[in-house]
Design an enzyme around this catalytic site. Structure first.
Site, PDB file in Angstrom:
ATOM      1  CD  GLU A   1      -2.528   1.687   0.223  1.00 26.43           C
ATOM      2  OE1 GLU A   1      -2.405   2.858  -0.196  1.00 26.43           O
ATOM      3  OE2 GLU A   1      -3.285   0.840  -0.306  1.00 26.43           O
TER       4      GLU A   1
ATOM      5  CB  THR B   1      -3.115   1.090  -8.182  1.00 25.16           C
ATOM      6  OG1 THR B   1      -3.396   0.857  -9.576  1.00 25.16           O
ATOM      7  CG2 THR B   1      -1.877   0.303  -7.805  1.00 25.16           C
TER       8      THR B   1
ATOM      9  N   GLY C   1     -22.697  13.572 -12.091  1.00 26.19           N
ATOM     10  CA  GLY C   1     -22.665  12.128 -11.930  1.00 26.19           C
ATOM     11  C   GLY C   1     -22.919  11.762 -10.487  1.00 26.19           C
TER      12      GLY C   1
ATOM     13  N   GLY D   1     -21.063  14.114  -7.919  1.00 32.22           N
ATOM     14  CA  GLY D   1     -21.639  15.453  -7.933  1.00 32.22           C
ATOM     15  C   GLY D   1     -23.012  15.507  -7.294  1.00 32.22           C
TER      16      GLY D   1
ATOM     17  CG  HIS E   1     -48.216  -5.607   6.095  1.00 33.39           C
ATOM     18  ND1 HIS E   1     -48.336  -4.658   5.108  1.00 33.39           N
ATOM     19  CD2 HIS E   1     -49.051  -5.239   7.096  1.00 33.39           C
ATOM     20  CE1 HIS E   1     -49.217  -3.744   5.481  1.00 33.39           C
ATOM     21  NE2 HIS E   1     -49.677  -4.074   6.689  1.00 33.39           N
TER      22      HIS E   1
END
Length: 437
Positions: free
Chosen positions: A32, A129, A168, A171, A427
């Site tokens: 990482e 990545t 999108g 946003g 229900h």
């Protein structure tokens, strides 16, 4: 130590694949470059959803201190990151921090600030990545008040006027969040509707509901420049400007391939990312490799859960195992208020492909649980083929993601509309909307 598998990246695709591979008896090294958990955990899905939760409370009129909102978000991220780090200490997994790059098809070198470069070798390598935010090549993009979702998640105040470029998923979620927190929000979108990959009815209904709550949309608008005062764009042949104290650029994401030295492994890269086989996620290469690319870095389905299951498939392919994962059935959700979620093709896609289908609609306003929740704004749209098999579902409304997940499970078993109707539902629940279609 000899490793069976090296994984580059510890986002959901990376860390869950490492855990899965270790359970299959493999010795795994995971590398990482930044923080455990990747973009999704540290500056994506999780912190955004923490904001979304508190934004819903704010929309209900509950008083919220923004500093406390940020503190809660940070605490959630820290807790989950610690959990990932602990998981990566499981038997069979070794996790190291550093920047990885290829030396050849089986070898990577890992550079860290505190130690010399070290070489690691394994017969199988998975690249996980992730991606980064795309920035527009326009004047003013580097001004200090222009930011990506990463910076907006770490802002220490609620901007009085927020302009979002791009309608999108990212946003729309941030538009909903900061409008609820009290910002005056404007969204500028180049296309003719928000959420272009979703069902057009769902997208339009969501936009209309957000407009009722004060979010202003400028559609079919091309951004020309950003200044310290605001954003200038062209729409219908006219140039307009909206004032903004903060600007969020949410125009998509690009694969993180820089610095990996993929040339050393002969790996093919396109504009979308690393080119892979769509079934095994084995990277296309000019050399004989056992290198896979999963998640955002291959640009196929930029969803955290897609990365995870692509990783499972890659490990299964390495081990010669078969599975029943169906990547053509990929549920997705937008955590606005109300939520939007989908699985399978949209009506427009089916029409464009000339396929026969039927549409079945249900409405939240007719559901008892929705009435008790004061969540009557919502639509369920179920699509079936000419044999009554369920082939798609698109929902706008409370808990849309949970409802779509039920349909995704049924689609994985090629269930029919009759079988859905014959399945007993509790229900009162929102899921009864599905049963009554």
């Amino acid at each position: 130590m000899n490793y069976d598998l090296i994984i580059i990246g510890s986002g959901p695709g990376g860390y869950r694949t490492a855990e899965y591979a270790a359970r299959q008896g493999m010795q795994v090294l995971i590398v990482e470059a930044d923080q455990a958990g990747g973009t999704c955990l540290n500056c994506g899905c999780i912190p955004t959803k923490a904001f979304c939760h508190d934004a819903e409370l704010a929309a209900q009129g509950l008083p919220l201190d923004f500093a406390s909102v940020v503190e809660r978000k940070n605490a959630i991220v820290e807790q989950l990151r610690t959990g990932v780090e602990t998981l990566m200490q499981s038997p069979g997994i070794t996790m190291i921090y550093g920047k990885a790059s290829f030396k050849d098809t089986c070898t990577i070198e890992v550079a860290t600030p505190s130690s010399p470069t070290t070489l690691y070798t394994a017969p199988n390598i998975i690249i996980a990545t992730g991606s980064h935010a795309k920035m527009l090549p326009i004047e003013g993009i580097n001004l200090p008040h222009v930011m990506t979702s990463t910076e907006l998640l770490n802002i220490n105040h609620v901007p009085a006027r927020l302009c979002i470029i791009g309608a999108g998923v990212i946003g729309m979620e941030f538009a909903c969040v900061f409008a609820s927190f009290g910002s005056e929000v404007t969204v500028v979108e180049f296309l003719k509707e928000c959420l272009p990959t979703m069902d057009s009815d769902i997208a339009k209904r969501l936009r209309k509901q957000m407009e009722k709550r004060g979010v202003k949309f400028y559609l079919q608008a091309g951004v020309k420049s950003i200044t310290e005062q605001g954003v200038t764009f062209e729409r219908k042949g006219k140039e307009e400007t909206v004032e903004a104290d903060a600007v969020l650029v949410a125009t998509g994401r690009a694969a993180n391939v820089e610095g990996l030295n993929l040339e050393a492994a002969g790996i093919e890269v396109s504009r979308q990312g690393i080119v892979v086989d769509p079934e095994t996620f084995l990277a296309h290469s000019s050399l004989n490799t056992h290198i896979y690319a999963i998640g955002d870095v291959n640009g196929r389905q930029m969803l955290a859960h897609a990365a995870t299951f692509q990783g499972y498939r890659a490990v299964n392919h390495i081990l010669g195992k078969t599975d029943g994962i169906r990547f053509g059935i990929m549920p997705a959700a937008v955590f606005t208020n109300p939520e939007a979620a989908s699985v399978g093709p949209t009506e427009d896609q089916l029409k464009n492909e000339g396929k026969e289908f039927s549409t079945h609609k249900g409405y939240y306003r007719a559901n008892g649980k929705a009435l008790t929740m004061n969540a009557t704004e919502g639509l369920v749209k179920l699509l079936t083929d000419n044999e009554e098999r369920i082939i798609g579902c698109h929902i706008l409304g409370a808990h849309a993601a949970d409802l779509v997940q039920e349909i995704a499970a049924l689609m994985n078993r090629d269930a029919t509309l009759t079988q859905l109707r014959e399945t007993i539902h509790i229900h009162p629940t929102l899921s009864e909307i599905l049963q009554d279609l």
